[in-house]
Design an enzyme around this catalytic site. Structure first.
Site, PDB file in Angstrom:
ATOM      1  N   ASN A  13       0.807  -1.230   0.000  1.00 25.06           N
ATOM      2  CA  ASN A  13       0.000   0.000   0.000  1.00 25.06           C
ATOM      3  C   ASN A  13       0.842   1.284   0.000  1.00 25.06           C
ATOM      4  O   ASN A  13       0.414   2.289  -0.548  1.00 25.06           O
ATOM      5  CB  ASN A  13      -0.992  -0.009   1.164  1.00 25.06           C
ATOM      6  CG  ASN A  13      -0.340  -0.282   2.491  1.00 25.06           C
ATOM      7  OD1 ASN A  13       0.816  -0.672   2.568  1.00 25.06           O
ATOM      8  ND2 ASN A  13      -1.082  -0.064   3.556  1.00 25.06           N
ATOM      9  N   LYS A  32      12.941  -6.290   0.764  1.00 28.76           N
ATOM     10  CA  LYS A  32      12.140  -6.918  -0.296  1.00 28.76           C
ATOM     11  C   LYS A  32      10.777  -6.242  -0.347  1.00 28.76           C
ATOM     12  O   LYS A  32       9.983  -6.370   0.577  1.00 28.76           O
ATOM     13  CB  LYS A  32      11.949  -8.417  -0.025  1.00 28.76           C
ATOM     14  CG  LYS A  32      11.316  -9.111  -1.233  1.00 28.76           C
ATOM     15  CD  LYS A  32      10.704 -10.454  -0.913  1.00 28.76           C
ATOM     16  CE  LYS A  32       9.316 -10.364  -0.333  1.00 28.76           C
ATOM     17  NZ  LYS A  32       8.302  -9.768  -1.235  1.00 28.76           N
ATOM     18  N   PRO A  33      10.496  -5.525  -1.427  1.00 28.15           N
ATOM     19  CA  PRO A  33       9.170  -4.917  -1.543  1.00 28.15           C
ATOM     20  C   PRO A  33       8.124  -5.989  -1.799  1.00 28.15           C
ATOM     21  O   PRO A  33       8.453  -7.124  -2.139  1.00 28.15           O
ATOM     22  CB  PRO A  33       9.284  -4.016  -2.777  1.00 28.15           C
ATOM     23  CG  PRO A  33      10.658  -4.163  -3.318  1.00 28.15           C
ATOM     24  CD  PRO A  33      11.336  -5.291  -2.610  1.00 28.15           C
ATOM     25  N   GLU A  92       5.590  -7.985  -3.976  1.00 25.12           N
ATOM     26  CA  GLU A  92       5.623  -8.348  -5.394  1.00 25.12           C
ATOM     27  C   GLU A  92       4.592  -7.548  -6.206  1.00 25.12           C
ATOM     28  O   GLU A  92       4.712  -7.419  -7.416  1.00 25.12           O
ATOM     29  CB  GLU A  92       5.387  -9.863  -5.565  1.00 25.12           C
ATOM     30  CG  GLU A  92       4.093 -10.420  -4.970  1.00 25.12           C
ATOM     31  CD  GLU A  92       4.212 -10.785  -3.481  1.00 25.12           C
ATOM     32  OE1 GLU A  92       5.124 -10.245  -2.801  1.00 25.12           O
ATOM     33  OE2 GLU A  92       3.387 -11.590  -3.013  1.00 25.12           O
ATOM     34  N   SER A 111       0.378  -8.722   6.483  1.00 25.41           N
ATOM     35  CA  SER A 111      -0.840  -9.191   7.149  1.00 25.41           C
ATOM     36  C   SER A 111      -0.484 -10.008   8.396  1.00 25.41           C
ATOM     37  O   SER A 111       0.643 -10.508   8.518  1.00 25.41           O
ATOM     38  CB  SER A 111      -1.641 -10.048   6.180  1.00 25.41           C
ATOM     39  OG  SER A 111      -0.853 -11.157   5.802  1.00 25.41           O
ATOM     40  N   GLU A 163       4.708  -5.057  11.788  1.00 22.84           N
ATOM     41  CA  GLU A 163       3.648  -4.069  11.550  1.00 22.84           C
ATOM     42  C   GLU A 163       2.569  -4.770  10.748  1.00 22.84           C
ATOM     43  O   GLU A 163       2.703  -4.945   9.533  1.00 22.84           O
ATOM     44  CB  GLU A 163       4.211  -2.874  10.763  1.00 22.84           C
ATOM     45  CG  GLU A 163       5.168  -2.008  11.554  1.00 22.84           C
ATOM     46  CD  GLU A 163       4.479  -1.197  12.631  1.00 22.84           C
ATOM     47  OE1 GLU A 163       3.235  -1.212  12.721  1.00 22.84           O
ATOM     48  OE2 GLU A 163       5.197  -0.542  13.407  1.00 22.84           O
ATOM     49  N   GLY A 221      -1.831  -6.224  10.406  1.00 22.70           N
ATOM     50  CA  GLY A 221      -3.151  -5.702  10.048  1.00 22.70           C
ATOM     51  C   GLY A 221      -3.965  -5.246  11.243  1.00 22.70           C
ATOM     52  O   GLY A 221      -3.499  -5.256  12.383  1.00 22.70           O
ATOM     53  N   CYS A 267      -3.539   0.029   6.848  1.00 21.35           N
ATOM     54  CA  CYS A 267      -3.604  -0.940   7.945  1.00 21.35           C
ATOM     55  C   CYS A 267      -4.335  -0.410   9.168  1.00 21.35           C
ATOM     56  O   CYS A 267      -5.011  -1.139   9.873  1.00 21.35           O
ATOM     57  CB  CYS A 267      -2.195  -1.333   8.343  1.00 21.35           C
ATOM     58  SG  CYS A 267      -1.158   0.104   8.630  1.00 21.35           S
ATOM     59  N   LYS A 297      -1.553  -6.753  20.496  1.00 18.03           N
ATOM     60  CA  LYS A 297      -2.243  -8.007  20.171  1.00 18.03           C
ATOM     61  C   LYS A 297      -1.766  -8.516  18.796  1.00 18.03           C
ATOM     62  O   LYS A 297      -0.586  -8.375  18.468  1.00 18.03           O
ATOM     63  CB  LYS A 297      -3.753  -7.812  20.274  1.00 18.03           C
ATOM     64  CG  LYS A 297      -4.189  -7.493  21.726  1.00 18.03           C
ATOM     65  CD  LYS A 297      -5.518  -6.786  21.839  1.00 18.03           C
ATOM     66  CE  LYS A 297      -6.723  -7.628  21.561  1.00 18.03           C
ATOM     67  NZ  LYS A 297      -7.971  -6.833  21.753  1.00 18.03           N
ATOM     68  N   GLU A 319       7.394   1.637  14.829  1.00 17.00           N
ATOM     69  CA  GLU A 319       8.132   2.396  13.822  1.00 17.00           C
ATOM     70  C   GLU A 319       7.999   3.875  14.161  1.00 17.00           C
ATOM     71  O   GLU A 319       7.181   4.282  14.980  1.00 17.00           O
ATOM     72  CB  GLU A 319       7.574   2.100  12.424  1.00 17.00           C
ATOM     73  CG  GLU A 319       7.851   0.658  12.025  1.00 17.00           C
ATOM     74  CD  GLU A 319       7.707   0.354  10.551  1.00 17.00           C
ATOM     75  OE1 GLU A 319       6.687   0.753   9.955  1.00 17.00           O
ATOM     76  OE2 GLU A 319       8.616  -0.294   9.994  1.00 17.00           O
TER      77      GLU A 319
HETATM   78  P1  NAD Z   1       1.144  -9.901   2.937  1.00 15.56           P
HETATM   79  O1  NAD Z   1       1.207 -10.376   4.328  1.00 15.56           O
HETATM   80  O2  NAD Z   1       0.467 -10.735   1.936  1.00 15.56           O
HETATM   81  O3  NAD Z   1       2.628  -9.669   2.366  1.00 15.56           O
HETATM   82  C1  NAD Z   1       3.518  -8.794   3.013  1.00 15.56           C
HETATM   83  C2  NAD Z   1       4.927  -9.081   2.536  1.00 15.56           C
HETATM   84  O4  NAD Z   1       5.368 -10.321   3.080  1.00 15.56           O
HETATM   85  C3  NAD Z   1       5.090  -9.210   1.018  1.00 15.56           C
HETATM   86  O5  NAD Z   1       6.282  -8.571   0.622  1.00 15.56           O
HETATM   87  C4  NAD Z   1       5.179 -10.710   0.823  1.00 15.56           C
HETATM   88  O6  NAD Z   1       5.881 -11.083  -0.342  1.00 15.56           O
HETATM   89  C5  NAD Z   1       5.933 -11.133   2.059  1.00 15.56           C
HETATM   90  N1  NAD Z   1       5.759 -12.527   2.461  1.00 15.56           N
HETATM   91  C6  NAD Z   1       4.679 -13.319   2.292  1.00 15.56           C
HETATM   92  N2  NAD Z   1       4.907 -14.531   2.835  1.00 15.56           N
HETATM   93  C7  NAD Z   1       6.145 -14.496   3.375  1.00 15.56           C
HETATM   94  C8  NAD Z   1       6.945 -15.461   4.078  1.00 15.56           C
HETATM   95  N3  NAD Z   1       6.500 -16.687   4.352  1.00 15.56           N
HETATM   96  N4  NAD Z   1       8.177 -15.076   4.490  1.00 15.56           N
HETATM   97  C9  NAD Z   1       8.630 -13.834   4.252  1.00 15.56           C
HETATM   98  N5  NAD Z   1       7.925 -12.902   3.576  1.00 15.56           N
HETATM   99  C10 NAD Z   1       6.688 -13.229   3.142  1.00 15.56           C
HETATM  100  O7  NAD Z   1       0.533  -8.438   3.016  1.00 15.56           O
HETATM  101  P2  NAD Z   1       0.048  -7.504   1.831  1.00 15.56           P
HETATM  102  O8  NAD Z   1      -1.187  -8.117   1.280  1.00 15.56           O
HETATM  103  O9  NAD Z   1       1.178  -7.188   0.947  1.00 15.56           O
HETATM  104  O10 NAD Z   1      -0.325  -6.173   2.616  1.00 15.56           O
HETATM  105  C11 NAD Z   1      -1.529  -5.982   3.261  1.00 15.56           C
HETATM  106  C12 NAD Z   1      -1.401  -6.257   4.729  1.00 15.56           C
HETATM  107  O11 NAD Z   1      -0.359  -5.458   5.284  1.00 15.56           O
HETATM  108  C13 NAD Z   1      -2.642  -5.887   5.505  1.00 15.56           C
HETATM  109  O12 NAD Z   1      -2.921  -6.874   6.457  1.00 15.56           O
HETATM  110  C14 NAD Z   1      -2.261  -4.589   6.181  1.00 15.56           C
HETATM  111  O13 NAD Z   1      -2.991  -4.301   7.338  1.00 15.56           O
HETATM  112  C15 NAD Z   1      -0.822  -4.808   6.455  1.00 15.56           C
HETATM  113  N6  NAD Z   1      -0.123  -3.522   6.643  1.00 15.56           N
HETATM  114  C16 NAD Z   1       0.302  -3.187   7.896  1.00 15.56           C
HETATM  115  C17 NAD Z   1       0.918  -1.956   8.123  1.00 15.56           C
HETATM  116  C18 NAD Z   1       1.393  -1.549   9.490  1.00 15.56           C
HETATM  117  O14 NAD Z   1       2.251  -0.667   9.573  1.00 15.56           O
HETATM  118  N7  NAD Z   1       0.896  -2.123  10.569  1.00 15.56           N
HETATM  119  C19 NAD Z   1       1.115  -1.098   7.050  1.00 15.56           C
HETATM  120  C20 NAD Z   1       0.683  -1.473   5.785  1.00 15.56           C
HETATM  121  C21 NAD Z   1       0.068  -2.696   5.597  1.00 15.56           C
END
Ligand code: NAD
Length: 483
Positions: free
Chosen positions: A154, A177-178, A180, A230, A251, A253, A285, A452, A459
């Site tokens: 996001n 790693k950003p 994908e 997530s 960080e 969801g 998030c 939780k 951050e």
């Molecule tokens: P996601 O969990 O699907 O992926 C996040 C990242 O983790 C991606 O780069 C992905 O490639 C990587 N990843 C996935 N599986 C992995 C593994 N087994 N090992 C290592 N890396 C792995 O999340 P998303 O769909 O990209 O983003 C949305 C989620 O992010 C939402 O739940 C949102 O609330 C959360 N989010 C949290 C914050 C915060 O600061 N708390 C900020 C932005 C987004």
């Protein structure tokens, strides 16, 4: 896409762009049209190795520089981000589909704030002197070592900077790693940091899906993992990091409550609910997706909300009049559509929206459900899209219990003119980042993070320095050793 800021290869390692087309191709899709605008390649094991080896090799010398020297580079990078804000914002819009109206003020600018803030603090990292009679103890605040940063889709520029800036200020190096889904912007952050004078290997970017993330997290050279993603991914990454006894910041969801009392200024409360549900098409998030409205003002609140949501300008993200844009991907759009159907099936009252927009790209209508009850799926699970649930309540005691009845604890907000109540309610809510008569502000000066299942660590702010450094204590004896 031909764009002045477009990165020239998939990875950035040891101070330069690196390509390896043996990796799985990852198409970069522009969410507003569904067109493929670029391709990057997932990191092969050889690329992962180059990045980790580069980060490891650069760390000691980087940590040996003075904090002021490190900070100067970060602050120079902040200036470059600001100078190029327009081009970087257009790139962010191509990467994510978010409206230029937002990216011009929320992405490279937020990244620059972070680099400037932590650049300024880098020279002030110190330990303590602890007198022990004739003897004393001193502490040294040291870097943790080689860090891995993993981002969500996001806020690709902001997330890269929010992790890089405090990590680098403390003398760590990073492989980032950003997501994908949005691979482009972090590469620009790396490029700009190096243009500002960052030594090769201090900040590296590699592409890939979870598999590449997993390879980074489990590598024994890595000392700390900072993930934005997530909660299910967080649990896996935390467990993998724990197996290697690594430091973590998670960080994750949320399903945050936003509580509107009868005495609230209705327009401000509606504004807070709109910011907290529809900014970035709801892909934030900390969003306050459970809007609890006290019964006496419910219909008035809903009428005003529907009127203002109806003013959303849905259109071309690059047109700066546009205020509401597509979801990041077709997959995410379909997930959100599934939740909208669940809301209808489970008996919530649709106030507005509720469908895909009739245009190319992954656009959904901003959607509001009323009469949502605590047990409905849309009130329990994180949707991560433009779907607001409005729930009714009678009393303060009742709403606090219901607001806390969730596995998550990222954010919470209260709208009321009664300040005693505002502070009491916030004091009783289980959340890390809270708001009174506002919603979703995230200045770099304030700690950000959840409790939780929403995460571990913080951050931003001085707090982030504690999560990217560790303390060595040194006992100094002046006299003889008794044995
Ligand atoms: P996601 O969990 O699907 O992926 C996040 C990242 O983790 C991606 O780069 C992905 O490639 C990587 N990843 C996935 N599986 C992995 C593994 N087994 N090992 C290592 N890396 C792995 O999340 P998303 O769909 O990209 O983003 C949305 C989620 O992010 C939402 O739940 C949102 O609330 C959360 N989010 C949290 C914050 C915060 O600061 N708390 C900020 C932005 C987004």
């Amino acid at each position: 896409m031909t764009h002045p800021a477009q990165p020239t290869a998939s990875h950035f390692i040891n101070g330069q762009y690196v390509e390896d087309k043996a990796g799985t191709p990852i198409p970069v899709i522009y969410a507003a049209s569904g067109e493929e605008i670029a391709t990057v390649y997932a990191a092969t094991p050889a690329i992962v190795e180059q990045a980790l080896a580069g980060g490891k090799a650069a760390q000691k010398a980087w940590a040996k520089m003075t904090g002021t020297e490190r900070g100067r580079i970060l602050r120079r990078a902040a200036d470059i981000l600001r100078e190029r804000n327009y081009d970087l914002s257009v790139l962010e819009t191509y990467d994510t589909g978010k409206p230029l109206q937002e990216t011009l003020v929320a992405d490279a600018t937020s990244g620059a704030d972070s680099l400037e803030y932590f650049g300024g603090l880098a020279g002030s990292l110190t330990g303590e002197h602890i007198p022990m009679g004739e003897d004393w103890v001193y502490t040294i605040r040291e870097a943790i070592g080689l860090c891995v940063g993993i981002g969500a889709w996001n806020y690709p520029t902001q997330i890269a900077c929010w992790k890089a800036a405090p990590a680098l200020a403390c003398g760590n190096t990073m492989v980032f790693k950003p997501s994908e889904a949005t691979p482009l912007c972090a590469l620009k952050v790396a490029e700009i940091l190096h243009e500002a004078g960052l030594p090769a290997g201090v900040f590296n970017v590699v592409q890939g899906l979870g598999e590449v993330g997993g390879a980074l997290v489990t590598d024994p050279r890595v000392n700390k993992v900072s993930l934005t993603g997530s909660a299910p991914t967080g649990k896996k990454v935390y467990a993998a990091a724990a197996a290697g006894m690594k430091h973590v910041t998670m960080e994750l969801g949320g399903k945050s409550p936003l509580i509107v009392f009868e005495d609230a200024d209705i327009d401000n409360a509606v504004g807070g609910a709109i910011n907290g549900n529809f900014y970035s098409s709801g892909q934030v998030c900390s969003n306050g997706t459970r809007v609890f409205v006290q019964k006496g003002i419910k219909e008035k609140f809903l009428a005003r909300l529907a009127e203002r949501v109806g003013n959303a300008v849905i259109g071309d993200p690059l047109d700066d009049a546009t205020s509401f844009c597509p979801m990041v991907s077709e997959a995410q759009m379909n997930i959100v559509l599934g939740y909208i159907e669940k809301g209808k099936e489970e008996g919530a009252r649709l106030i507005c929206g509720g469908a895909r927009c009739d245009r190319p790209g992954w656009y959904l209508q901003p959607t509001v459900f009323a009469d949502v009850t605590d047990d409905m799926t849309i009130a329990r699970e994180e949707i991560f899209g433009p779907v607001m649930s409005v729930l009714d309540f009678d009393s303060e005691d009742e709403v606090v219990v219901r607001a806390n009845d969730t596995e998550f604890g990222l954010s919470a907000g209260v709208f009321t003119k009664d300040f005693t109540r505002a502070h009491r309610v916030i004091g009783n809510l289980e959340a890390g980042s809270c708001f009174i008569n506002s919603y979703n502000d995230a200045p770099v000066e304030a700690p950000f993070g959840g409790v939780k299942a929403s995460g571990v660590g913080r951050e931003n702010s001085k707090e982030a320095l504690n999560h990217f450094s560790q303390v060595k204590s040194v006992y100094v004896r002046m006299g003889d050793v008794e044995a």
